[in-house]
Design a protein around this motif. Structure first.
Motif, PDB file in Angstrom:
ATOM      1  N   ALA A  71      38.161  12.340 -18.929  1.00  0.00           N
ATOM      2  CA  ALA A  71      37.715  11.120 -17.742  1.00  0.00           C
ATOM      3  C   ALA A  71      37.776  12.069 -16.741  1.00  0.00           C
ATOM      4  O   ALA A  71      38.765  11.932 -16.088  1.00  0.00           O
ATOM      5  CB  ALA A  71      38.119  10.096 -18.299  1.00  0.00           C
ATOM      6  N   GLY A  72      37.865  11.742 -15.591  1.00  0.00           N
ATOM      7  CA  GLY A  72      37.745  12.249 -14.487  1.00  0.00           C
ATOM      8  C   GLY A  72      37.458  11.645 -13.346  1.00  0.00           C
ATOM      9  O   GLY A  72      36.136  10.652 -13.120  1.00  0.00           O
ATOM     10  N   GLY A  73      37.538  12.463 -12.201  1.00  0.00           N
ATOM     11  CA  GLY A  73      37.017  11.744 -10.771  1.00  0.00           C
ATOM     12  C   GLY A  73      36.763  12.187  -9.522  1.00  0.00           C
ATOM     13  O   GLY A  73      38.236  13.408  -9.786  1.00  0.00           O
ATOM     14  N   TRP A  74      37.599  12.295  -8.578  1.00  0.00           N
ATOM     15  CA  TRP A  74      38.250  12.614  -7.224  1.00  0.00           C
ATOM     16  C   TRP A  74      38.716  11.308  -7.209  1.00  0.00           C
ATOM     17  O   TRP A  74      38.927  10.753  -6.901  1.00  0.00           O
ATOM     18  CB  TRP A  74      36.617  12.488  -5.986  1.00  0.00           C
ATOM     19  CG  TRP A  74      36.003  14.158  -6.109  1.00  0.00           C
ATOM     20  CD1 TRP A  74      34.497  13.279  -7.083  1.00  0.00           C
ATOM     21  CD2 TRP A  74      36.016  14.950  -6.369  1.00  0.00           C
ATOM     22  NE1 TRP A  74      33.967  14.471  -7.342  1.00  0.00           N
ATOM     23  CE2 TRP A  74      34.474  15.284  -6.379  1.00  0.00           C
ATOM     24  CE3 TRP A  74      36.455  16.044  -5.416  1.00  0.00           C
ATOM     25  CZ2 TRP A  74      33.713  16.918  -6.356  1.00  0.00           C
ATOM     26  CZ3 TRP A  74      36.115  17.351  -5.049  1.00  0.00           C
ATOM     27  CH2 TRP A  74      34.723  17.930  -5.713  1.00  0.00           C
ATOM     28  N   VAL A  75      40.140  12.540  -6.455  1.00  0.00           N
ATOM     29  CA  VAL A  75      41.101  12.332  -6.525  1.00  0.00           C
ATOM     30  C   VAL A  75      42.296  12.619  -4.760  1.00  0.00           C
ATOM     31  O   VAL A  75      41.841  14.147  -5.017  1.00  0.00           O
ATOM     32  CB  VAL A  75      42.729  12.243  -7.063  1.00  0.00           C
ATOM     33  CG1 VAL A  75      43.704  11.843  -7.078  1.00  0.00           C
ATOM     34  CG2 VAL A  75      41.999  11.608  -8.783  1.00  0.00           C
ATOM     35  N   HIS A  76      42.316  12.202  -3.654  1.00  0.00           N
ATOM     36  CA  HIS A  76      43.343  12.256  -2.971  1.00  0.00           C
ATOM     37  C   HIS A  76      44.442  13.505  -2.746  1.00  0.00           C
ATOM     38  O   HIS A  76      45.152  13.253  -4.043  1.00  0.00           O
ATOM     39  CB  HIS A  76      43.883  11.449  -1.963  1.00  0.00           C
ATOM     40  CG  HIS A  76      43.790  12.041  -0.480  1.00  0.00           C
ATOM     41  ND1 HIS A  76      44.371  12.485  -0.167  1.00  0.00           N
ATOM     42  CD2 HIS A  76      42.966  12.305   0.642  1.00  0.00           C
ATOM     43  CE1 HIS A  76      44.812  12.947   1.429  1.00  0.00           C
ATOM     44  NE2 HIS A  76      43.067  12.692   1.856  1.00  0.00           N
ATOM     45  N   TYR A  77      44.146  14.610  -3.052  1.00  0.00           N
ATOM     46  CA  TYR A  77      45.745  15.533  -2.500  1.00  0.00           C
ATOM     47  C   TYR A  77      46.799  15.324  -2.847  1.00  0.00           C
ATOM     48  O   TYR A  77      47.851  16.002  -3.431  1.00  0.00           O
ATOM     49  CB  TYR A  77      44.887  16.750  -2.130  1.00  0.00           C
ATOM     50  CG  TYR A  77      45.830  17.478  -1.444  1.00  0.00           C
ATOM     51  CD1 TYR A  77      46.494  17.963  -0.576  1.00  0.00           C
ATOM     52  CD2 TYR A  77      45.230  16.686   0.039  1.00  0.00           C
ATOM     53  CE1 TYR A  77      47.537  17.866   0.736  1.00  0.00           C
ATOM     54  CE2 TYR A  77      45.421  16.283   1.959  1.00  0.00           C
ATOM     55  CZ  TYR A  77      46.633  16.941   1.919  1.00  0.00           C
ATOM     56  OH  TYR A  77      47.837  17.082   3.222  1.00  0.00           O
ATOM     57  N   ALA A  78      46.907  14.947  -2.050  1.00  0.00           N
ATOM     58  CA  ALA A  78      48.203  14.161  -1.555  1.00  0.00           C
ATOM     59  C   ALA A  78      49.015  13.022  -3.354  1.00  0.00           C
ATOM     60  O   ALA A  78      50.129  12.882  -3.422  1.00  0.00           O
ATOM     61  CB  ALA A  78      48.336  12.837  -0.201  1.00  0.00           C
ATOM     62  N   LEU A  79      47.892  12.687  -3.793  1.00  0.00           N
ATOM     63  CA  LEU A  79      48.593  12.138  -5.101  1.00  0.00           C
ATOM     64  C   LEU A  79      48.516  12.953  -6.029  1.00  0.00           C
ATOM     65  O   LEU A  79      49.021  12.115  -7.236  1.00  0.00           O
ATOM     66  CB  LEU A  79      47.733  11.110  -5.435  1.00  0.00           C
ATOM     67  CG  LEU A  79      46.563   9.702  -4.440  1.00  0.00           C
ATOM     68  CD1 LEU A  79      45.511   9.097  -4.631  1.00  0.00           C
ATOM     69  CD2 LEU A  79      47.652   9.084  -3.857  1.00  0.00           C
ATOM     70  N   LEU A  80      48.543  14.510  -5.863  1.00  0.00           N
ATOM     71  CA  LEU A  80      48.935  14.899  -6.555  1.00  0.00           C
ATOM     72  C   LEU A  80      49.719  16.059  -6.473  1.00  0.00           C
ATOM     73  O   LEU A  80      50.174  16.445  -5.500  1.00  0.00           O
ATOM     74  CB  LEU A  80      47.738  15.822  -6.822  1.00  0.00           C
ATOM     75  CG  LEU A  80      46.394  15.141  -7.697  1.00  0.00           C
ATOM     76  CD1 LEU A  80      45.209  16.194  -7.387  1.00  0.00           C
ATOM     77  CD2 LEU A  80      45.941  14.293  -8.821  1.00  0.00           C
ATOM     78  N   SER A  81      50.888  16.595  -7.584  1.00  0.00           N
ATOM     79  CA  SER A  81      51.411  17.645  -7.326  1.00  0.00           C
ATOM     80  C   SER A  81      51.369  18.626  -8.011  1.00  0.00           C
ATOM     81  O   SER A  81      51.064  18.720  -9.403  1.00  0.00           O
ATOM     82  CB  SER A  81      53.406  17.127  -8.324  1.00  0.00           C
ATOM     83  OG  SER A  81      53.868  17.644  -8.335  1.00  0.00           O
ATOM     84  N   GLY A  82      51.994  19.909  -7.603  1.00  0.00           N
ATOM     85  CA  GLY A  82      51.959  21.279  -8.422  1.00  0.00           C
ATOM     86  C   GLY A  82      53.155  21.090  -9.160  1.00  0.00           C
ATOM     87  O   GLY A  82      53.457  22.258 -10.171  1.00  0.00           O
ATOM     88  N   ASN A  83      54.409  20.515  -9.810  1.00  0.00           N
ATOM     89  CA  ASN A  83      54.921  20.886 -10.458  1.00  0.00           C
ATOM     90  C   ASN A  83      54.230  20.153 -12.011  1.00  0.00           C
ATOM     91  O   ASN A  83      53.251  18.932 -12.780  1.00  0.00           O
ATOM     92  CB  ASN A  83      56.167  19.123 -10.395  1.00  0.00           C
ATOM     93  CG  ASN A  83      56.839  19.350  -9.288  1.00  0.00           C
ATOM     94  OD1 ASN A  83      57.353  20.594  -9.120  1.00  0.00           O
ATOM     95  ND2 ASN A  83      56.788  18.287  -9.022  1.00  0.00           N
ATOM     96  N   ARG A  84      54.469  20.887 -12.980  1.00  0.00           N
ATOM     97  CA  ARG A  84      53.505  20.998 -13.848  1.00  0.00           C
ATOM     98  C   ARG A  84      54.114  20.478 -15.276  1.00  0.00           C
ATOM     99  O   ARG A  84      55.497  19.909 -15.785  1.00  0.00           O
ATOM    100  CB  ARG A  84      53.963  22.693 -14.349  1.00  0.00           C
ATOM    101  CG  ARG A  84      53.046  23.348 -13.574  1.00  0.00           C
ATOM    102  CD  ARG A  84      51.290  23.303 -13.850  1.00  0.00           C
ATOM    103  NE  ARG A  84      50.925  23.652 -15.144  1.00  0.00           N
ATOM    104  CZ  ARG A  84      50.535  24.510 -15.204  1.00  0.00           C
ATOM    105  NH1 ARG A  84      50.868  25.460 -15.213  1.00  0.00           N
ATOM    106  NH2 ARG A  84      49.927  24.760 -16.854  1.00  0.00           N
ATOM    107  N   THR A  85      53.513  19.443 -16.252  1.00  0.00           N
ATOM    108  CA  THR A  85      53.504  18.309 -17.005  1.00  0.00           C
ATOM    109  C   THR A  85      52.698  18.748 -18.258  1.00  0.00           C
ATOM    110  O   THR A  85      51.688  19.282 -17.931  1.00  0.00           O
ATOM    111  CB  THR A  85      53.783  17.151 -16.769  1.00  0.00           C
ATOM    112  OG1 THR A  85      52.730  16.410 -15.880  1.00  0.00           O
ATOM    113  CG2 THR A  85      54.963  16.771 -15.458  1.00  0.00           C
TER     114      THR A  85
END
Length: 151
Positions: A71-85
């Motif tokens: 499931a997915g779609g488009w998300v603003h980059y400010a909501l994402l982190s390069g920290n890996r989980t």
């Protein structure tokens, strides 16, 4: 070969980072839109901070992402982190003190637990969650590619 990505390795037009690639949710809540702008309809909301997501495309400040279930779609980059989980893909997955099937078991994680991703060898990754850290087989995780090596 300088300047050329690995065979089959696409690069994002905005960041020049590899596509696809994994990131995590920085926010505890994030709108997932049908297209890459605020005018596009919100299809649903991700509500799990640190959840691993796979970026499959970039457009301006927007990233097309998908979750473990596709499931997915488009998300603003400010909501994402390069920290890996990563997501634990097996119920009661045993955490080992060393990257070996014979190593001491230090904990067991339930299916769906989100863990922080540390180093990865060919077959094992070091993860941490709930105050525990140790090694698990890489193929039991979602959020890391089979060929990925991390120091």
């Amino acid at each position: 070969m300088a300047g050329n990505p690995a065979p089959g390795q696409e690069r994002g037009q905005v960041t020049n980072l590899p596509l696809p690639r994994y990131v995590s949710m920085k926010a505890s809540e994030g709108n997932v839109r049908r297209g890459p702008s605020l005018t596009h309809r919100i299809d649903w909301v991700f509500k799990r901070r640190d959840m691993p997501l796979e970026i499959t495309a970039e457009y301006g400040h927007w990233r097309r992402v998908r979750d473990r279930d596709g499931a997915g779609g488009w998300v603003h980059y400010a909501l994402l982190s390069g920290n890996r989980t990563v997501l634990i893909e097996e119920d009661m997955l045993t955490l080992r003190a060393q990257p070996s099937e014979n190593a001491q078991i230090t904990a067991a994680f339930e299916l769906g637990v989100v863990a922080r991703l540390g180093s990865c060898s060919q077959d094992w990754c070091r993860i941490s969650a709930g105050g525990y850290r140790g090694w698990v087989p890489k193929q039991k995780l979602w959020g890391v590619t089979p060929a990925e090596l991390r120091d």
